[in-house]
Design a protein around this motif. Sequence first.
Motif, PDB file in Angstrom:
ATOM      1  N   ILE A  76       0.852  -1.187   0.000  1.00 53.73           N
ATOM      2  CA  ILE A  76       0.000   0.000   0.000  1.00 53.73           C
ATOM      3  C   ILE A  76       0.892   1.242   0.000  1.00 53.73           C
ATOM      4  O   ILE A  76       1.791   1.351   0.838  1.00 53.73           O
ATOM      5  CB  ILE A  76      -0.920   0.012   1.232  1.00 53.73           C
ATOM      6  N   PRO A  77       0.670   2.193  -0.916  1.00 59.70           N
ATOM      7  CA  PRO A  77       1.478   3.421  -0.916  1.00 59.70           C
ATOM      8  C   PRO A  77       1.298   4.204   0.379  1.00 59.70           C
ATOM      9  O   PRO A  77       0.176   4.333   0.891  1.00 59.70           O
ATOM     10  CB  PRO A  77       0.936   4.204  -2.120  1.00 59.70           C
ATOM     11  N   ASP A  78       2.377   4.711   0.902  1.00 56.42           N
ATOM     12  CA  ASP A  78       2.344   5.546   2.098  1.00 56.42           C
ATOM     13  C   ASP A  78       2.367   7.006   1.640  1.00 56.42           C
ATOM     14  O   ASP A  78       3.424   7.584   1.406  1.00 56.42           O
ATOM     15  CB  ASP A  78       3.546   5.245   2.986  1.00 56.42           C
ATOM     16  N   LEU A  79       1.191   7.599   1.521  1.00 55.81           N
ATOM     17  CA  LEU A  79       1.094   8.961   0.992  1.00 55.81           C
ATOM     18  C   LEU A  79       1.687   9.999   1.927  1.00 55.81           C
ATOM     19  O   LEU A  79       1.982  11.124   1.507  1.00 55.81           O
ATOM     20  CB  LEU A  79      -0.377   9.291   0.718  1.00 55.81           C
ATOM     21  N   THR A  80       1.878   9.627   3.183  1.00 54.79           N
ATOM     22  CA  THR A  80       2.478  10.582   4.108  1.00 54.79           C
ATOM     23  C   THR A  80       3.976  10.752   3.852  1.00 54.79           C
ATOM     24  O   THR A  80       4.577  11.720   4.308  1.00 54.79           O
ATOM     25  CB  THR A  80       2.271  10.126   5.561  1.00 54.79           C
ATOM     26  N   GLN A  81       4.570   9.790   3.142  1.00 53.55           N
ATOM     27  CA  GLN A  81       5.999   9.866   2.866  1.00 53.55           C
ATOM     28  C   GLN A  81       6.307  10.144   1.398  1.00 53.55           C
ATOM     29  O   GLN A  81       7.383  10.653   1.079  1.00 53.55           O
ATOM     30  CB  GLN A  81       6.683   8.557   3.266  1.00 53.55           C
ATOM     31  N   ASN A  82       5.395   9.810   0.487  1.00 52.60           N
ATOM     32  CA  ASN A  82       5.649  10.049  -0.924  1.00 52.60           C
ATOM     33  C   ASN A  82       5.788  11.541  -1.189  1.00 52.60           C
ATOM     34  O   ASN A  82       4.973  12.345  -0.740  1.00 52.60           O
ATOM     35  CB  ASN A  82       4.515   9.479  -1.777  1.00 52.60           C
ATOM     36  N   ASN A  83       6.823  11.899  -1.946  1.00 53.79           N
ATOM     37  CA  ASN A  83       7.054  13.319  -2.175  1.00 53.79           C
ATOM     38  C   ASN A  83       7.985  13.527  -3.367  1.00 53.79           C
ATOM     39  O   ASN A  83       8.748  12.649  -3.734  1.00 53.79           O
ATOM     40  CB  ASN A  83       7.687  13.962  -0.934  1.00 53.79           C
ATOM     41  N   ASP A  84       7.891  14.733  -3.943  1.00 53.19           N
ATOM     42  CA  ASP A  84       8.800  15.179  -4.996  1.00 53.19           C
ATOM     43  C   ASP A  84       9.456  16.482  -4.541  1.00 53.19           C
ATOM     44  O   ASP A  84       8.779  17.370  -4.016  1.00 53.19           O
ATOM     45  CB  ASP A  84       8.056  15.425  -6.312  1.00 53.19           C
ATOM     46  N   PHE A  85      10.753  16.556  -4.776  1.00 51.96           N
ATOM     47  CA  PHE A  85      11.504  17.731  -4.338  1.00 51.96           C
ATOM     48  C   PHE A  85      12.288  18.268  -5.532  1.00 51.96           C
ATOM     49  O   PHE A  85      12.995  17.524  -6.212  1.00 51.96           O
ATOM     50  CB  PHE A  85      12.460  17.349  -3.199  1.00 51.96           C
TER      51      PHE A  85
END
Length: 885
Positions: free
Chosen positions: A538-547
């Motif tokens: 399951i994707p962890d949306l709290t950690q997924n990010n783009d910088f």
Amino acid sequence: MWFAPIFNQTAYIPKKTFIPMKNYTPKSYTMKNLLIIKLLVFGLILGFTSTQAQQKKPPVKKGQKRQMPAIGKVYGVVKDASTGKPVEFATVALVNMRTKKIVTGAIANDKGKFSISEVKLGMYQLKVNYIGYKVKTLGPIKLFPKKYRGDGIEQNMGEVSIASSTEKLGTVTVTAERETMEIKADRKVFNVEKNITSTGGTSLDALQNVPSVDVDQDGNVSLRGSANVTVFIDGKPSGLTGSGRQAALEQIPASSIKKIEVITNPSAKYDPDGMSGIINIVLKKNVLRGMNGFVNLNVGTNDKYSGSLRLGLRTGAVNAYVNYSGNLFNRFMNSTNVRETYNDARDTTTFLNQVGDGDMQFHSNLLKAGIDINLNEKNTLTFSGLYSIRGFGRDMITDQVNEQQVNGGNRTFLSRSLLNNELGSDGNNMDFNAGYKRYFNNPDKVLALDIRHSRSSSLFSSDLALAPRNEDGTPTGGNSALTINETDNKFNITTAQLDFELPVNKSVKLEMGLKTTIRNIFNGYSVLNDATGTGNYIPDLTQNNDFRYDEQVHAAYGIYNHELTKKLSFQVGLRVEQTMSDAVVENTDQSYKNEFLNMFPSGFVSYKISKQGTFTANYSRRINRPRTRALNPFIIRIDANNQFQGNPALLPEFINSYELSYTHTHKGITLNMTTYFRDIRGNIQRILLEDNVNNIITRSYDNLESGRNYGIEGAFNMRATKWWNFTLSGNFYKTEIDGSNLENELNNEAFSYQTKLLSNFKFSSKFNAQVTGRYRAPIVLAQGEMEEVYSIDAAINYKVLKGKGTLGLRVSDIFNTRRYGFLTNGTDFMQVGNFKPETRIAFLSFSYRFGKMSMDARKMRELRKKRRKRKKRRGNNVPNVDGIN
């Protein structure tokens, strides 16, 4: 006030070493330069005389001094013994057999023909020499009329065949006689191409042998105890070092490196990035005329393989080359980590013990090609391209145990688990470069334009499997918790630089230039979790990010050089930079913008107290910009108890750097002593933040109030005997860290030192050996210290196949002592760790040199053209550059 060394000071060079003239333009040389060329040309053949021959000479009247008429002539053609082709611009000299002195000579033309006229009658030997060939001696030449038992006043030597000499080539091209260390006006140069204790290794192994440079277990390069150092390749920033310096430097084989330059206090001409200065890795280039090549193969214990191939083609107007290198390394490692976390509110102490074993694999392929085009004697174009692919993998299994102690009682078992961490990374890099140089009549007047674009991409993945265990280590039967982390990195760097050097007169020189650097960097991070171990991620949306990080730096500089006397000179410079940066965290829509104007002055003063000794003093202001990884704010989970988080509010640190040094060179001895001081404002330090409730340590970065670093550095190079020379270096310094601006007031200070000994043994022309020892004492950190590191390497080389091939054997870390440890103290925790990679490795190597073994004749051709123009302008009764009328 700033102080500085002489801009054009050169280091001691042994008499046997041939240094090719760079950027030579025929119209630019003065009479003094012509005299120097004269000495260089005939210095190559001076001393090759033979025993005196006694022959009957023409009769003279009693009491009258014999005066031979200058009516003789000697001519012929010089050819390669193996190919039969003419040898262009070979040096031909006539040696008087009675006095054993060179009396006259000539240089062959582009068809190998030579002619020496107006020679006094007498007995001579003919010496024919050219770089890369054995000296050919012919004679005696009886330059008398035949009635006096001579061979005639004109001698046709016919075809003079000279054989190539790999031994000679090694001395001239590979600078086998050049000292290991050279001290120049603004840098220290370490000639590492003959450093056989890095054979089969990478540039990181070569850097290990450079004084004041250290490489830690993660491949981080530091200079004088500071990791804030800029690494250049061939004098320019490269995408190879833009995305993961360790992986980049591991792609460059040590066999491809000619020398490493250390510039601890660069002038305003250079980018001010890097607190401790610049390390410039200079790769080998093709300097041989014709088609030639070099191949190197290495095999090491426990599946380690590497190789490289260099092909070059040089003509009068074009120099083209292709270089390839590849490697495949497998290594094992083990580690231990012990942490104590204190919770005063609950009066408890939590203990974490981790023991890990693993294997690591690294592979890379690098291809570089380029061409230099000499449009004419004043205009040169350069084009080059580089493409590399690399991969990295690590499989680490860690047994970790959690225990707890309450109110000072006995430890009680909390949990045990087996962590399997599989890391993988694949990436590629491309570099494109175009350059133009314009020369003028004055050789010191140069206009240069350089445009470079680098782009790299990599995908990093981490698979974590956390399996529960019973206290005795047996499986509990429960499912493992699975986590997959992926990081997508993309780097684009474009630079354009224009430099102009303008000599005002013999003692004053101006330098000026412009530079623009544009960086566009992207980091994409995603996390998938499977708490049940059933494969349902399951994707962890709290950690997924783009910088994203975008930066532009526009700079202009000016430098004034003035040689007041032959002993005293100074240089002052100023660099102005306008920086604009924009960091964006996309999923939270956070933006951090910075725009500032900075000035970076520099100054150098040099005083030459004698032919052997020189004092120099210098100053420069520098900047250390935080790397994108240090700015990225999203959390990267290393394991259940460790994580990393960048600080987007991190600001650059500024450094005022001062140096005072003395250099002494005399009869094979080079000594350099330097005292230095660095004052740091906004000191960037790596810090650890503890969560004593969840037993998690977060690694991050922050700006501390200030820092100071000062010490004494020495390097001593000596050719003790014909068969032994060594370089001994040391650096004794103190580090002070002031973190009073932070809540925990991270203050620390300590003395440290490091020393290295590089010893070379030349037992014969075919057999040589080398031993290297190094020691680095513990160094201080903001929250602890790094433990000492020491090791000894040894290697031997033996030439085969008539000197064209070389067999080598080296063993790194003979006593298997190189390990890395650290001690970290925080407000509520203490951590001790050790990491031991595989370092005792044996490498067997073979290298072979092939192709035409002759140096580039372009400069000799320009020399002849200059001579013809001088004769035409001043008449035929003027001495030529080689001293022949």
